[in-house]
Write an enzyme that holds these catalytic residues in place. Structure first.
Site, mmCIF file in Angstrom:
data_model
loop_
_atom_site.group_PDB
_atom_site.id
_atom_site.type_symbol
_atom_site.label_atom_id
_atom_site.label_comp_id
_atom_site.label_asym_id
_atom_site.label_seq_id
_atom_site.Cartn_x
_atom_site.Cartn_y
_atom_site.Cartn_z
ATOM 1 N N ARG B 2 -21.109 -25.664 -2.298
ATOM 2 C CA ARG B 2 -20.224 -26.790 -2.488
ATOM 3 C C ARG B 2 -18.783 -26.376 -2.219
ATOM 4 O O ARG B 2 -18.374 -25.280 -2.542
ATOM 5 C CB ARG B 2 -20.366 -27.214 -3.942
ATOM 6 C CG ARG B 2 -19.800 -28.522 -4.322
ATOM 7 C CD ARG B 2 -20.326 -28.886 -5.703
ATOM 8 N NE ARG B 2 -20.187 -27.792 -6.644
ATOM 9 C CZ ARG B 2 -19.075 -27.528 -7.332
ATOM 10 N NH1 ARG B 2 -17.999 -28.271 -7.192
ATOM 11 N NH2 ARG B 2 -19.042 -26.535 -8.187
ATOM 12 N N ARG B 6 -13.159 -26.208 2.142
ATOM 13 C CA ARG B 6 -11.805 -25.738 1.845
ATOM 14 C C ARG B 6 -11.446 -24.413 2.506
ATOM 15 O O ARG B 6 -10.282 -24.113 2.706
ATOM 16 C CB ARG B 6 -11.646 -25.567 0.326
ATOM 17 C CG ARG B 6 -11.792 -26.854 -0.444
ATOM 18 C CD ARG B 6 -11.349 -26.676 -1.869
ATOM 19 N NE ARG B 6 -12.121 -25.617 -2.557
ATOM 20 C CZ ARG B 6 -12.004 -25.358 -3.851
ATOM 21 N NH1 ARG B 6 -11.163 -26.062 -4.596
ATOM 22 N NH2 ARG B 6 -12.710 -24.399 -4.414
ATOM 23 N N ARG B 15 -8.982 -32.854 8.480
ATOM 24 C CA ARG B 15 -8.407 -33.654 7.394
ATOM 25 C C ARG B 15 -6.907 -33.847 7.563
ATOM 26 O O ARG B 15 -6.344 -34.861 7.155
ATOM 27 C CB ARG B 15 -8.712 -32.999 6.046
ATOM 28 C CG ARG B 15 -8.375 -33.935 4.910
ATOM 29 C CD ARG B 15 -8.777 -33.386 3.564
ATOM 30 N NE ARG B 15 -7.775 -33.720 2.565
ATOM 31 C CZ ARG B 15 -7.763 -33.286 1.325
ATOM 32 N NH1 ARG B 15 -8.714 -32.466 0.922
ATOM 33 N NH2 ARG B 15 -6.809 -33.644 0.493
ATOM 34 N N ASP B 51 -15.367 -36.898 -4.246
ATOM 35 C CA ASP B 51 -14.860 -36.353 -5.506
ATOM 36 C C ASP B 51 -15.412 -37.212 -6.639
ATOM 37 O O ASP B 51 -15.641 -38.412 -6.461
ATOM 38 C CB ASP B 51 -13.332 -36.380 -5.535
ATOM 39 C CG ASP B 51 -12.781 -35.616 -6.728
ATOM 40 O OD1 ASP B 51 -12.424 -34.437 -6.548
ATOM 41 O OD2 ASP B 51 -12.732 -36.175 -7.839
ATOM 42 N N TYR B 125 -11.259 -36.518 -18.006
ATOM 43 C CA TYR B 125 -10.187 -36.842 -17.049
ATOM 44 C C TYR B 125 -9.430 -38.096 -17.480
ATOM 45 O O TYR B 125 -8.204 -38.137 -17.457
ATOM 46 C CB TYR B 125 -10.754 -37.035 -15.643
ATOM 47 C CG TYR B 125 -10.993 -35.734 -14.917
ATOM 48 C CD1 TYR B 125 -9.927 -34.929 -14.532
ATOM 49 C CD2 TYR B 125 -12.273 -35.304 -14.598
ATOM 50 C CE1 TYR B 125 -10.136 -33.728 -13.866
ATOM 51 C CE2 TYR B 125 -12.496 -34.111 -13.931
ATOM 52 C CZ TYR B 125 -11.425 -33.319 -13.565
ATOM 53 O OH TYR B 125 -11.627 -32.134 -12.914
#
Lengths: 320, 320
Positions: B2, B6, B15, B51, B125
Site C-alpha cells: 500500500r 509515494r 499527480r 483515502d 479524525y
C-alpha cells in the site's frame, strides 16, 4: 504520574521562559519543579524533572529540546566516525544533576525516582536527528551494520549508566530506564538489537542495590524480554494488567496502566477506568498504580488529584 | 504494498500539483495511479488509490488533506448536533469512485482491493480535527458519552458500507477495512467502543460475497477481536507471524508482516527480513505477504522490485 508538571499552572510560572536545557542546569529550579506535583497531589514518589537527552547535551553532542517538537540533534549520528563524539559524562558534567538530586533527597519524604534513556531510544534520537514515527534510518543502520550498531548502543549504555550512577550516588531511591521507542521493534529485533545494551544498564543498577523500572509504550509483545534484569516493568493500557501479571509472574512488579487520554473524560468515566485497573490487579503486591504514559498537558489537575485520592483510599482498604 | 506510489517518480509526475482530493475526483488519474505500482512491480493485486476520508469529503463534511499533515477537518465533530452532518454518500457523490473502479477492473488482470476507514479511526479524525497521537478528545467522548459515541460510530459504519458497496458493485474483488488508529485502544475498549460498528461493516461485506481484510497497526493485542467477521487480519511487524497464525487459527488468513522501515536497509538485510517472514509462515495457505504498514516515501523502488521478485520465487518454490 510522570510529566504531571506540564498541566500545572505553578510549573509554568516557575519555569517561565526557560528552555528545558536551561531549566535542568539550575538545581534549585529542578528541585522545585520535581516537588510541585508531589506537594500538590501527595503522590507516593517523586520523578526527577529532566529529559533523557540531558546526558547527551552534557557531553556536547549538540542537542536542543524544541518546545512542541522534542529533542533535535544538530549533527545526527551518521557513521563510525561519530562514535568518537560519544562518551560517558564526567562528574563535572553531571554536577547539576547530582546537586538537584541532593537537594531533593534532603527535602522529600517520599522516594525519588531517577531515570535515563535506554540505548535503543537514545540511538533513534541520535540517528534520526529528532523524534521519529517510523525510525527508518535507525532501523536501516541497525539491520545494515550490526557491528556499528552494537558499538553505538554500548556507548549509549555507558552514558545511561554514568547518568544513573550519579543520581543513585546522590540519593535517588530507584531508577527508571526509559525505552520510549522500543515498541516500534518486533520481539526478534528487540532481542537482537536492543536487549543487550539495556540489560547492561539494568545489571549495573542491580549492583548498586536500587530497584529498576523498565519503561516502554506499545511494548505488550516485549514484556518478558524487558523484564529480564528489571524489578518493575511498565505496561501501557494496551495490555490488560491481569494478562501482564500472569505473563511476568509474581517476582516482577508492574507499573501502569491507566490510559492518560482517559483522564480527559468526565470524572465518573475516569474513576471507572481507574477502578478497572485496580480490580485487574486484585490486590496483589507488586503493582505501582500509574498512567501508562506521561500526563497529557491538557489534563485537569483536579482530576489527577481525585485519581490520587481514589488510589490511596483503595490502597488503605486493600491493606486492612 | 500500500502507498507504493509515494516512492515512484511516475506517481509524482502523473499527480503533479494536484491535491489528493483533486486527484481522487478524476477517475482516469485514479486508475493510472492505481495501475503504476502494479505495472512496475508485477504485484498480485491492486490497491485503489484513494483515502479513507474521501467519503466524508464527498458528503461535504469539510475535509482537506494537507500534504505532510494528513486529513484536516474544518469544523470537527463536537456533539450531538453534528450527527446531522453525517449521512452515507449517495450514488452521485460516489460516481467518481465507481467510475475509477470500473476503469480499473476493465484494465487489470489482477484483483482490485477497495477500502474504507473503520468507524473508530474515522471518528478520531472527525473529533480531533486531524491526525492525533493520543486521541484525547476521541477517548473523552467515547468514555464520557457512550450513547453519542455509538450513534456516531453507527453513522460512520453506514458511510463505510456505502463507500465499500459502490466499490464492490463496480467490480472490486476484495475490500480492506482500515482501522489505522485502533491500536491506541485497550482490548476492553476496543470490544466495547469499536468492534460493534466495524463488525457491522464486515457483516455487510460478507453479504456481498467478497473477502474482507481487517487492517490495523499496533493491534497485536486485538487480533482475535479484529478477526471476528473478517477473512484476513492485518498484522504489523510487532507480532511474530507464527504467533498470529497460532492465535487466529487456520480459518483466518493474515496479511503482513515485514517492517516498512526495514526496506530502507541494504538489500542483504531486507531479504533476510523477508525470508524470516516467509519462513515464519512455513508455507501454510492463507498468508498474504506484505509490508505491515504503508510503503515509506523514501523507499528505493529497486528494493521493492527485488522484494516482489523474491516473494514470487518463494511462492513458486512453495507451490511445487
Amino acid at each position: 504520574m510522570r510529566q504531571a508538571g506540564r498541566s500545572l499552572p505553578e510549573y509554568h510560572r516557575a519555569r517561565g521562559e526557560l528552555s528545558l536545557l536551561e531549566a535542568v542546569a539550575r538545581p534549585e529550579l529542578v528541585a522545585e519543579l520535581t516537588l510541585q506535583p508531589v506537594r500538590r497531589y501527595g503522590v507516593d514518589a517523586a520523578v526527577l524533572f529532566s529529559d533523557i537527552v540531558v546526558p547527551l547535551a552534557a557531553i556536547g553532542f549538540g542537542v536542543d529540546i524544541v518546545a512542541g517538537t522534542g529533542p533535535v540533534i544538530e549533527r545526527p549520528f551518521a557513521g563510525r566516525a561519530d562514535l568518537g563524539r560519544l562518551r560517558p559524562p564526567d562528574s563535572e558534567e553531571l554536577a547539576h544533576l547530582s546537586a538537584a538530586v541532593g537537594l531533593l533527597v534532603a527535602e522529600l519524604d517520599v522516594p525519588l525516582i531517577g531515570f535515563a534513556g535506554a540505548p535503543f531510544t537514545l540511538a533513534s534520537y541520535l540517528i534520526e536527528g529528532g523524534p521519529s514515527r517510523h525510525h527508518p534510518r535507525t532501523k536501516a543502520l541497525m539491520l545494515g551494520d550490526e557491528a556499528l550498531w552494537l558499538d553505538l548502543t554500548e556507548r549509549l549504555a555507558e552514558i545511561a549508566i554514568a547518568s544513573l550512577h550519579a543520581q543513585v550516588a546522590a540519593g535517588a531511591s530507584a531508577v527508571q530506564l526509559f525505552d520510549s521507542w522500543a515498541g516500534c521493534l518486533s520481539p526478534a529485533h528487540y532481542r537482537r538489537y536492543a536487549a543487550l545494551a539495556s540489560r547492561r544498564v539494568l545489571a549495573a543498577v542491580a549492583e548498586w542495590g536500587v530497584p529498576a523500572i523498565h519503561f516502554g509504550v506499545g511494548t505488550g509483545a516485549l514484556l518478558e524480554d524487558m523484564a529480564v534484569g528489571a524489578d518493575v516493568v511498565g505496561i501501557d493500557w494496551r495490555v490488560p494488567l491481569g494478562e501482564a501479571r500472569a505473563r511476568l509472574g509474581a517476582e516482577v512488579a508492574v507499573q501502569g496502566n491507566l490510559d492518560p487520554a482517559a483522564c480527559l473524560a468526565p470524572w465518573e468515566a475516569v474513576s471507572a477506568e481507574a477502578r478497572a485497573v485496580l480490580a485487574a490487579n486484585a490486590g496483589r503486591p507488586g503493582h505501582i498504580f500509574n498512567l501508562g504514559h506521561g500526563v497529557l498537558p491538557q489534563t485537569d489537575p483536579a482530576v489527577l488529584q481525585r485519581l490520587v485520592d481514589l488510589t490511596h483510599r483503595h490502597g488503605r482498604t486493600a491493606d486492612r
